[in-house]
Design a protein around this motif. Structure first.
Motif, mmCIF file in Angstrom:
data_model
loop_
_atom_site.group_PDB
_atom_site.id
_atom_site.type_symbol
_atom_site.label_atom_id
_atom_site.label_comp_id
_atom_site.label_asym_id
_atom_site.label_seq_id
_atom_site.Cartn_x
_atom_site.Cartn_y
_atom_site.Cartn_z
ATOM 1 N N LYS A 205 0.820 -1.208 0.000
ATOM 2 C CA LYS A 205 0.000 0.000 0.000
ATOM 3 C C LYS A 205 0.855 1.259 0.000
ATOM 4 N N ASP A 206 2.024 1.196 0.603
ATOM 5 C CA ASP A 206 2.905 2.366 0.697
ATOM 6 C C ASP A 206 3.997 2.365 -0.359
ATOM 7 N N SER A 207 3.920 1.469 -1.324
ATOM 8 C CA SER A 207 4.996 1.346 -2.302
ATOM 9 C C SER A 207 4.742 2.120 -3.589
ATOM 10 N N GLY A 208 3.567 2.740 -3.735
ATOM 11 C CA GLY A 208 3.244 3.419 -4.986
ATOM 12 C C GLY A 208 2.888 2.472 -6.109
ATOM 13 N N LEU A 209 2.490 1.246 -5.757
ATOM 14 C CA LEU A 209 2.171 0.250 -6.779
ATOM 15 C C LEU A 209 0.915 0.616 -7.560
ATOM 16 N N THR A 210 -0.091 1.193 -6.903
ATOM 17 C CA THR A 210 -1.316 1.564 -7.618
ATOM 18 C C THR A 210 -1.047 2.694 -8.619
ATOM 19 N N ALA A 211 -0.215 3.653 -8.227
ATOM 20 C CA ALA A 211 0.114 4.733 -9.173
ATOM 21 C C ALA A 211 0.861 4.186 -10.382
ATOM 22 N N ARG A 212 1.733 3.210 -10.147
ATOM 23 C CA ARG A 212 2.452 2.591 -11.254
ATOM 24 C C ARG A 212 1.494 1.822 -12.157
ATOM 25 N N ALA A 213 0.518 1.157 -11.569
ATOM 26 C CA ALA A 213 -0.457 0.423 -12.367
ATOM 27 C C ALA A 213 -1.305 1.360 -13.220
ATOM 28 N N GLU A 214 -1.723 2.497 -12.679
ATOM 29 C CA GLU A 214 -2.505 3.460 -13.463
ATOM 30 C C GLU A 214 -1.674 4.053 -14.600
ATOM 31 N N LYS A 215 -0.420 4.340 -14.338
ATOM 32 C CA LYS A 215 0.445 4.883 -15.380
ATOM 33 C C LYS A 215 0.623 3.885 -16.515
ATOM 34 N N ASN A 216 0.833 2.619 -16.183
ATOM 35 C CA ASN A 216 1.008 1.600 -17.215
ATOM 36 C C ASN A 216 -0.285 1.353 -17.979
ATOM 37 N N THR A 217 -1.422 1.428 -17.289
ATOM 38 C CA THR A 217 -2.708 1.258 -17.973
ATOM 39 C C THR A 217 -2.954 2.395 -18.955
ATOM 40 N N THR A 218 -2.611 3.600 -18.562
ATOM 41 C CA THR A 218 -2.752 4.752 -19.462
ATOM 42 C C THR A 218 -1.900 4.564 -20.709
ATOM 43 N N SER A 219 -0.665 4.148 -20.546
ATOM 44 C CA SER A 219 0.218 3.933 -21.690
ATOM 45 C C SER A 219 -0.324 2.827 -22.596
ATOM 46 N N MET A 220 -0.873 1.754 -22.005
ATOM 47 C CA MET A 220 -1.406 0.656 -22.808
ATOM 48 C C MET A 220 -2.593 1.118 -23.640
ATOM 49 N N LEU A 221 -3.553 1.863 -23.036
ATOM 50 C CA LEU A 221 -4.741 2.310 -23.762
ATOM 51 C C LEU A 221 -4.388 3.352 -24.820
ATOM 52 N N GLN A 222 -3.465 4.235 -24.517
ATOM 53 C CA GLN A 222 -3.063 5.223 -25.519
ATOM 54 C C GLN A 222 -2.417 4.552 -26.732
ATOM 55 N N GLY A 223 -1.586 3.592 -26.487
ATOM 56 C CA GLY A 223 -0.980 2.884 -27.612
ATOM 57 C C GLY A 223 -2.000 2.094 -28.406
ATOM 58 N N LEU A 224 -2.969 1.479 -27.718
ATOM 59 C CA LEU A 224 -3.980 0.689 -28.414
ATOM 60 C C LEU A 224 -4.884 1.566 -29.273
ATOM 61 N N LEU A 225 -5.375 2.670 -28.702
ATOM 62 C CA LEU A 225 -6.298 3.530 -29.445
ATOM 63 C C LEU A 225 -5.581 4.289 -30.567
ATOM 64 N N ARG A 226 -4.363 4.645 -30.359
ATOM 65 C CA ARG A 226 -3.632 5.323 -31.430
ATOM 66 C C ARG A 226 -3.348 4.381 -32.592
ATOM 67 N N SER A 227 -3.178 3.135 -32.287
ATOM 68 C CA SER A 227 -3.003 2.177 -33.386
ATOM 69 C C SER A 227 -4.288 2.003 -34.192
ATOM 70 N N LEU A 228 -5.440 2.386 -33.609
ATOM 71 C CA LEU A 228 -6.728 2.321 -34.306
ATOM 72 C C LEU A 228 -7.069 3.622 -35.031
ATOM 73 N N GLY A 229 -6.201 4.611 -34.986
ATOM 74 C CA GLY A 229 -6.418 5.847 -35.719
ATOM 75 C C GLY A 229 -6.718 7.063 -34.872
ATOM 76 N N PHE A 230 -6.817 6.917 -33.577
ATOM 77 C CA PHE A 230 -7.070 8.071 -32.704
ATOM 78 C C PHE A 230 -5.760 8.810 -32.458
ATOM 79 N N LYS A 231 -5.811 10.116 -32.608
ATOM 80 C CA LYS A 231 -4.621 10.938 -32.425
ATOM 81 C C LYS A 231 -4.535 11.505 -31.006
ATOM 82 N N ASP A 232 -5.667 11.845 -30.425
ATOM 83 C CA ASP A 232 -5.693 12.437 -29.082
ATOM 84 C C ASP A 232 -6.432 11.472 -28.154
ATOM 85 N N VAL A 233 -5.700 10.899 -27.223
ATOM 86 C CA VAL A 233 -6.282 9.906 -26.290
ATOM 87 C C VAL A 233 -6.049 10.416 -24.886
ATOM 88 N N THR A 234 -7.140 10.528 -24.116
ATOM 89 C CA THR A 234 -7.071 10.994 -22.735
ATOM 90 C C THR A 234 -7.635 9.930 -21.812
#
Length: 238
Positions: A205-234
Motif C-alpha cells: 500500500k505504501d509502495s506506490g504500486l497503484t500509481a504505477r499500475a494506473e500509469k502503465n494502464t494509461t500507456s497501454m490504452l493510448q498505444g492501443l487507441l492510437r493504433s486504431l487511428g485516434f490521435k488524441d487519447v485521454t
C-alpha cells in the motif's frame, strides 16, 4: 549294663523339624525391571545417534537416505472466471517475521515458541475494465479524439512464493515439542505465513504500486487507441 535300654546316643527328630529349604533365588539371566528400562532407553538413544552420524559419512547417504514418491492424484478444476481487469504492475516483497508466543507463569524452556520466517511474495496492481459504461468512453465525431474514464487501480491479495519462503529457526519449549510429537501436523507454519502475507500487503500500500499500475494502464490504452487511428487519447481515473 545288660538289659538297659540306653537312648543317650539316639537322636529323635521332632515331627516336621526337617532341614530348612534354601531361600529362592531369581533365575539366572533375568534382569530386574528397574535396570531393564534405562538400558532400553540408552540403546535406543545410541541407535539414533549412530544413525545420525552415518548420514554424515560420505557415500552412506544413498544407502540410508529416503526416497520420495509422488502419489498425488490429478488436479481438479473447481471454477473458471473471466478476467475483467488489467494487471498493469506487480511488486516483489520480502519480510522477516519474528513471531514469539509465551505462556503465563511458565518459562520459555517449558512452554513457548519463537519462529524466524522469511516470507517472499508478490502483489499485483490492476485496473478494472469490465464495468465501463457508455459515459466512461467518449469519442468525437471525427473519431480522432477519445476520452476514457477508469476506476482507480486496486491491489490484489499477496501471494507467497514457496520457493523463496522458508523458516530460519524455530525455538520450542518442552511441552510444545511433546505437542508436535503427538500432532497430526507438526511444525505448522500457517501463523507465520499469514503474518508475512499481511506485512507484505501493508508494504504494497505504501509502495506506490497503484500509481504505477494506473500509469502503465494509461500507456497501454493510448498505444492501443492510437493504433486504431485516434490521435488524441485521454485517460482519467474517477
Amino acid at each position: 549294663m545288660e538289659g538297659t535300654d540306653t537312648r543317650a546316643d539316639r537322636t529323635e527328630e521332632a515331627p516336621g523339624s526337617g532341614p530348612r529349604p534354601a531361600p529362592a533365588r531369581p533365575p539366572l539371566g533375568r534382569v530386574p525391571l528397574w535396570i531393564k528400562i534405562p538400558g532400553v532407553l540408552l540403546t535406543l538413544a545410541a541407535v539414533l545417534l549412530l544413525g545420525t552420524r552415518l548420514f554424515l559419512i560420505p557415500g552412506l547417504d544413498g544407502l540410508f537416505g529416503t526416497e520420495a514418491k509422488d502419489r498425488t492424484g490429478p488436479a481438479v478444476l473447481k471454477s473458471l472466471q473471466d478476467m475483467s481487469s488489467y494487471e498493469a504492475a506487480s511488486g516483489n516483497f520480502q519480510v522477516v517475521v519474528d513471531l514469539e508466543k509465551d505462556a503465563r507463569f511458565l518459562p520459555d524452556a517449558i512452554r513457548g515458541t519463537r519462529t524466524l520466517y522469511v516470507g517472499a511474495g508478490t502483489v499485483g496492481g490492476s485496473v478494472a475494465l469490465g464495468g465501463l459504461g457508455k459515459d466512461d468512453v467518449t469519442v468525437n465525431e471525427d473519431r480522432t479524439a477519445a476520452t476514457v474514464r477508469l476506476p482507480h487501480a486496486t491491489l490484489g491479495r499477496p501471494a507467497l512464493d514457496p520457493d523463496r519462503s522458508y523458516a530460519v529457526s524455530k525455538q520450542r519449549g518442552l511441552l510444545d515439542r511433546l505437542g508436535d510429537f503427538f500432532s497430526d501436523n507438526p511444525n505448522d507454519e500457517r501463523a507465520v505465513q499469514q503474518l508475512a502475507a499481511r506485512h507484505i500487503g501493508e508494504a504494497a500500500k505504501d509502495s506506490g504500486l497503484t500509481a504505477r499500475a494506473e500509469k502503465n494502464t494509461t500507456s497501454m490504452l493510448q498505444g492501443l487507441l492510437r493504433s486504431l487511428g485516434f490521435k488524441d487519447v485521454t485517460v482519467t481515473y474517477k
